[in-house]
Design a protein around this motif. Structure first.
Motif, PDB file in Angstrom:
ATOM      1  N   ILE A  73      37.802  40.379  47.495  1.00 30.32           N
ATOM      2  CA  ILE A  73      36.341  40.794  46.950  1.00 30.32           C
ATOM      3  C   ILE A  73      35.498  41.402  48.036  1.00 30.32           C
ATOM      4  CG2 ILE A  73      35.213  38.454  47.147  1.00 30.32           C
ATOM      5  CD1 ILE A  73      33.916  39.021  44.780  1.00 30.32           C
ATOM      6  N   GLY A  77      30.798  42.738  45.675  1.00 26.62           N
ATOM      7  CA  GLY A  77      30.992  41.914  44.409  1.00 26.62           C
ATOM      8  C   GLY A  77      32.030  42.698  43.744  1.00 26.62           C
ATOM      9  N   HIS A  78      32.852  43.431  44.116  1.00 30.03           N
ATOM     10  CA  HIS A  78      34.155  44.201  43.494  1.00 30.03           C
ATOM     11  C   HIS A  78      35.211  43.602  43.854  1.00 30.03           C
ATOM     12  CE1 HIS A  78      36.207  47.147  41.086  1.00 30.03           C
ATOM     13  NE2 HIS A  78      36.869  47.288  42.508  1.00 30.03           N
ATOM     14  N   ASP A 104      32.440  33.112  46.599  1.00 28.51           N
ATOM     15  CA  ASP A 104      32.001  34.016  47.643  1.00 28.51           C
ATOM     16  C   ASP A 104      30.773  34.795  47.275  1.00 28.51           C
ATOM     17  OD1 ASP A 104      33.866  32.947  49.228  1.00 28.51           O
ATOM     18  OD2 ASP A 104      34.852  34.776  49.922  1.00 28.51           O
ATOM     19  N   ALA A 105      31.043  35.465  45.991  1.00 32.98           N
ATOM     20  CA  ALA A 105      29.887  36.316  45.301  1.00 32.98           C
ATOM     21  C   ALA A 105      28.543  35.545  45.184  1.00 32.98           C
ATOM     22  CB  ALA A 105      30.596  36.792  44.230  1.00 32.98           C
ATOM     23  N   VAL A 110      25.406  37.991  45.052  1.00 32.04           N
ATOM     24  CA  VAL A 110      25.790  38.991  44.310  1.00 32.04           C
ATOM     25  C   VAL A 110      25.530  38.638  42.801  1.00 32.04           C
ATOM     26  CG1 VAL A 110      27.810  40.244  43.635  1.00 32.04           C
ATOM     27  CG2 VAL A 110      27.553  39.846  45.981  1.00 32.04           C
ATOM     28  N   VAL A 113      29.620  40.799  39.427  1.00 32.73           N
ATOM     29  CA  VAL A 113      31.007  41.137  39.879  1.00 32.73           C
ATOM     30  C   VAL A 113      31.592  41.934  38.980  1.00 32.73           C
ATOM     31  CG1 VAL A 113      33.214  39.852  40.315  1.00 32.73           C
ATOM     32  CG2 VAL A 113      30.897  38.549  40.747  1.00 32.73           C
TER      33      VAL A 113
END
Length: 154
Positions: A73, A77-78, A104-105, A110, A113
């Motif tokens: 990632i 957030g991709h 994590d996001a 973020v 996602v």
């Protein structure tokens, strides 16, 4: 199963997982020409692969000491990759990796996602709350493949 950050020693095992997932698992949804164009075996080298893994937050799933899958990632957030070796399918590997990426996001603040999911991966992401925002036709060399832009607002 252990989910841990990617390290340099993971370069060959993660590349092997990617190639096996594409050429075995995804072969149920894509033609042989599409699978080969996606895998691009002749264009893959460990230095480029390693650089791509360290450029994002990449995690590895170890199952009984073997690399069973990996995912990454970026800071926006991709999710660029989430692959599981066929031998470890349906054991919760992808779900554990996804949960790590979503943590994590969230920690990074973020609020959305995203991913481009294959025909094979779309049902997995939908089960985890992702919504299709676009059906896409992408080119891999001179071959066209279908995938889906998907979004989750955690």
């Amino acid at each position: 199963m252990e989910i841990r950050p990617y390290v340099a020693a993971d370069v060959a095992p993660t590349l092997a997982v990617f190639l096996e997932a594409v050429t075995v698992t995804a072969a149920a949804d894509y033609s042989p020409a599409q699978v080969e164009a996606w895998a691009r075996r002749d264009d893959r080298d460990v230095d480029t692969w390693h650089a791509a893994r360290v450029a994002t937050h990449t995690y590895v799933a170890e199952y009984d000491g073997a690399v069973a899958g990996f995912a990454d990632i970026d800071g926006a957030g991709h999710i660029g990759m989430l692959y599981v070796a066929p031998a470890y399918g349906r054991r919760g590997v992808a779900t554990a990796l996804l949960h790590r990426l979503l943590r994590d996001a969230a920690a990074a603040g973020v609020d959305e996602v995203t991913t481009e999911a294959s025909l094979t991966a779309r049902p997995f992401f939908e089960r985890h709350g992702f919504l299709v925002t676009a059906r896409q036709r992408v080119r891999a060399g001179d071959v066209e493949l279908v995938n889906f832009r998907m979004t989750l607002r955690p």
